[in-house]
Write a protein that holds these residues in place. Structure first.
Motif, mmCIF file in Angstrom:
data_model
loop_
_atom_site.group_PDB
_atom_site.id
_atom_site.type_symbol
_atom_site.label_atom_id
_atom_site.label_comp_id
_atom_site.label_asym_id
_atom_site.label_seq_id
_atom_site.Cartn_x
_atom_site.Cartn_y
_atom_site.Cartn_z
ATOM 1 N N ALA B 39 52.809 31.479 26.713
ATOM 2 C CA ALA B 39 52.834 30.940 25.347
ATOM 3 C C ALA B 39 54.259 31.033 24.788
ATOM 4 O O ALA B 39 54.712 30.150 24.063
ATOM 5 N N ALA B 43 56.457 27.981 23.400
ATOM 6 C CA ALA B 43 56.987 27.966 22.029
ATOM 7 C C ALA B 43 58.468 27.588 22.036
ATOM 8 O O ALA B 43 58.913 26.735 21.264
ATOM 9 N N THR B 46 59.035 23.963 22.905
ATOM 10 C CA THR B 46 58.748 23.114 21.747
ATOM 11 C C THR B 46 59.907 23.163 20.754
ATOM 12 O O THR B 46 60.301 22.136 20.192
ATOM 13 N N ILE B 47 60.460 24.343 20.552
ATOM 14 C CA ILE B 47 61.595 24.491 19.635
ATOM 15 C C ILE B 47 62.776 23.635 20.103
ATOM 16 O O ILE B 47 63.396 22.921 19.316
ATOM 17 N N LYS B 49 62.685 20.984 22.047
ATOM 18 C CA LYS B 49 62.360 19.560 21.862
ATOM 19 C C LYS B 49 62.513 19.162 20.404
ATOM 20 O O LYS B 49 62.949 18.059 20.074
ATOM 21 N N CYS B 186 59.409 33.619 12.108
ATOM 22 C CA CYS B 186 59.689 32.620 13.132
ATOM 23 C C CYS B 186 60.705 33.133 14.144
ATOM 24 O O CYS B 186 61.805 32.600 14.296
ATOM 25 N N MET B 242 57.660 33.617 18.191
ATOM 26 C CA MET B 242 56.470 33.415 17.342
ATOM 27 C C MET B 242 55.537 34.623 17.328
ATOM 28 O O MET B 242 54.417 34.541 16.841
ATOM 29 N N GLY B 243 55.980 35.738 17.944
ATOM 30 C CA GLY B 243 55.092 36.896 18.019
ATOM 31 C C GLY B 243 54.005 36.736 19.068
ATOM 32 O O GLY B 243 53.018 37.461 19.058
ATOM 33 N N PHE B 244 54.218 35.810 20.002
ATOM 34 C CA PHE B 244 53.241 35.590 21.077
ATOM 35 C C PHE B 244 53.371 36.647 22.177
ATOM 36 O O PHE B 244 52.607 36.655 23.125
#
Ligand code: SF4
Lengths: 207, 291
Positions: B39, B43, B46-47, B49, B186, B242-244
């Motif tokens: 994850a 994350a 995605t950041i 992108k 974040c 993200m704390g994942f």
């Protein structure tokens, strides 16, 4: 990656487990601080009389939220003058501020999912099991990327709350999220908090 | 004095829609440290992108376009009143063009001003005079609200953490701040730490230090060492993007020291989210350069 469509069935909700990345497709609604407070005060605790268009808005959002999804988001929206709205930037906002309200709101509206960031606390987690619903974690700050998955803005309620605080009804396609609180009592946030606390205590003990 | 409203508008556009190179490089490097399929890696991907897309489409990196903080160095003799007016006009225009979200809310009446102008303090503008032959520089930082909310100030000594009035104590409270923040700001974040001052000056200094580039170390070797140690130890906590959960929680730490009263010892921690938006424009004569 699993694709979940909104409205979401109870069966699907119960099948979702912490840590699972999924995408969401369908119609959802944004709502943050002002909206949650308005819902609680006017319709749930009823400490405030409905005013203005409150009752009409309530009637309009009720079917939307039944087995639906609330997104903690204060978007940047273009087309405010022409009312041809378009989401320009639409990442999640911090969810924990809605902790006092979320479980009651989900129960009242029979909703099945919350999208936000940072996770939520024990009251919401208990609500996840009872209602049931799950917490979907979006990628904080990935606003342009997420805005791309918003296909269409279908409407807006309570724009007088301000652009970030209004209820925007949006149609999304393949919105990427991770399940971080499930309907079986699992919370990724509680696990990471606990793990990091252990390491922190070891570090404190060092000079 | 020439009117710089258009140039300042461009500064705002760049700041909100395009991340500085040094930050992007760090984020790209962080992707490689996370396990494939995790994850955390998802994350960060995605950041990255999102950064590319925002730059391409000239749309805000994050929908929270933050508190605008301007630091202006103006040559002696230039009118700060005129500059302030131009900055405010540019801010309102940037909001109309959706580079900025309307973000100024009257705290008493709960009303959003709609144009990012609110009273005298929003946007925040700090002026410093330089010699008349020096260029005008305007720096802008957009400080997100989610990460601002996890900022924290400690008054040392802190008996609960066993933190005394020295750098060892500073280390303990800063790690406490990171543990408490989890992914809420974040993550991965950047830490701005100020030691000393009064409550107000201390918080300002903890933000001002974030204007420097990634990897800039304090000139004082003990502080430089502490900066590196804190980044390393923060990452050992495994909070992750993200704390994942994951390898990268903090990308960098910057510390600054201030004078304090004998009675007080404040440590202020400003947490800057991955959307570390800061840009600078330099005006010499007719020429305007953006960094
Ligand atoms: S903390 Fe930063 S990245 Fe996260 S939502 Fe706020 S401004 Fe955006």
């Amino acid at each position: 990656m699993r694709e979940i469509t909104i409205p979401i069935s109870d069966e699907t909700i119960r099948s979702l487990k912490v840590g699972e990345p999924v995408t969401l497709t369908g119609v959802m609604m944004t709502g943050r601080d002002a909206v949650h407070k308005w819902m609680i005060d006017t319709f749930i605790k009823q400490t405030r009389q409905p005013q203005g268009d409150d009752l009409e808005v309530y009637a309009a959002i009720k079917p939307l939220l039944d087995h639906g999804v609330i997104y903690h988001c204060g978007p940047v929206v273009a087309g405010l003058d022409t009312k041809e709205y378009k989401f320009v930037a639409a990442g999640p906002t911090t969810s924990i501020r809605e902790e006092p309200y979320q479980a009651d709101v989900m129960k009242h509206f029979n909703a099945r999912g919350v999208i936000g960031k940072g996770g939520m606390g024990p009251k919401t987690l208990a609500g996840c099991q009872e209602v049931p619903f799950v917490y979907f974690h979006a990628i904080g700050g990935a606003a342009s990327y997420i805005a791309q998955s918003v296909q269409k803005v279908l409407g807006v309620y309570k724009l007088d709350f301000g652009v970030p605080e209004a209820m925007w009804v949006i149609e999304v396609k393949e919105f990427p999220v991770v399940v971080t609180m499930d309907s079986h009592g699992g919370s990724q946030h509680a696990v990471i908090d606990e793990k990091s606390r252990k390491v922190f205590e070891e570090l404190l003990a060092k000079a | 004095m020439r009117n710089l409203t258009q140039e300042i508008l461009e500064l705002i556009r760049r700041t909100s829609t395009d991340l500085p190179n040094d930050v992007e490089t760090r984020l790209r490097a962080a992707v490689e440290k996370e396990a494939p399929g995790s994850a955390a890696r998802g994350a960060l991907e995605t950041i990255v992108k999102n950064i590319e897309l925002s730059r391409k489409n000239s749309t805000p990196l994050c929908q929270d376009t933050g508190t605008p903080i301007f630091y202006v160095h103006y040559p002696e003799g230039m009118s700060t009143r005129a500059l302030k007016k131009q900055i405010r006009e540019a801010m309102a225009e940037a909001t109309r063009r959706s580079y900025m979200r309307p973000n100024a809310v009257d705290a008493i009446y709960d009303k959003n001003s709609g144009n990012n102008l609110g009273g005298d303090e929003f946007p925040y503008i700090h002026f410093d005079e330089v010699d008349a032959d020096q260029p005008l520089t305007i720096e802008l930082m957009l400080k997100g609200g989610g990460c601002e909310n996890v900022g924290i100030q400690y008054s040392l000594p802190n008996s609960q953490l066993g933190a005394g009035r020295d750098l060892k104590g500073v280390r303990k409270v800063v790690l406490d701040a990171v543990q408490k923040a989890q992914g809420q700001g974040c993550a991965p974040g950047i830490l701005g730490v100020a030691i000393g001052g009064d409550r107000g000056s201390s918080y300002y200094a903890s933000k001002e230090v974030l204007f420097s580039k990634m990897g800039t170390r304090n000139e004082d070797p003990q502080l430089a060492e502490l900066e590196e140690r804190l980044t390393d130890e923060a990452n050992q906590m495994g909070i992750g993007p993200m704390g994942f959960g994951g390898e990268t929680t903090v990308l960098d730490t910057k510390i600054t020291g201030l004078h304090r009263l004998p009675a007080s010892y404040f440590v202020s921690v400003s947490y800057m989210c991955w959307a570390y938006r800061r840009r600078k424009m330099t005006v010499s004569g007719e020429e305007v350069i953006y960094d």
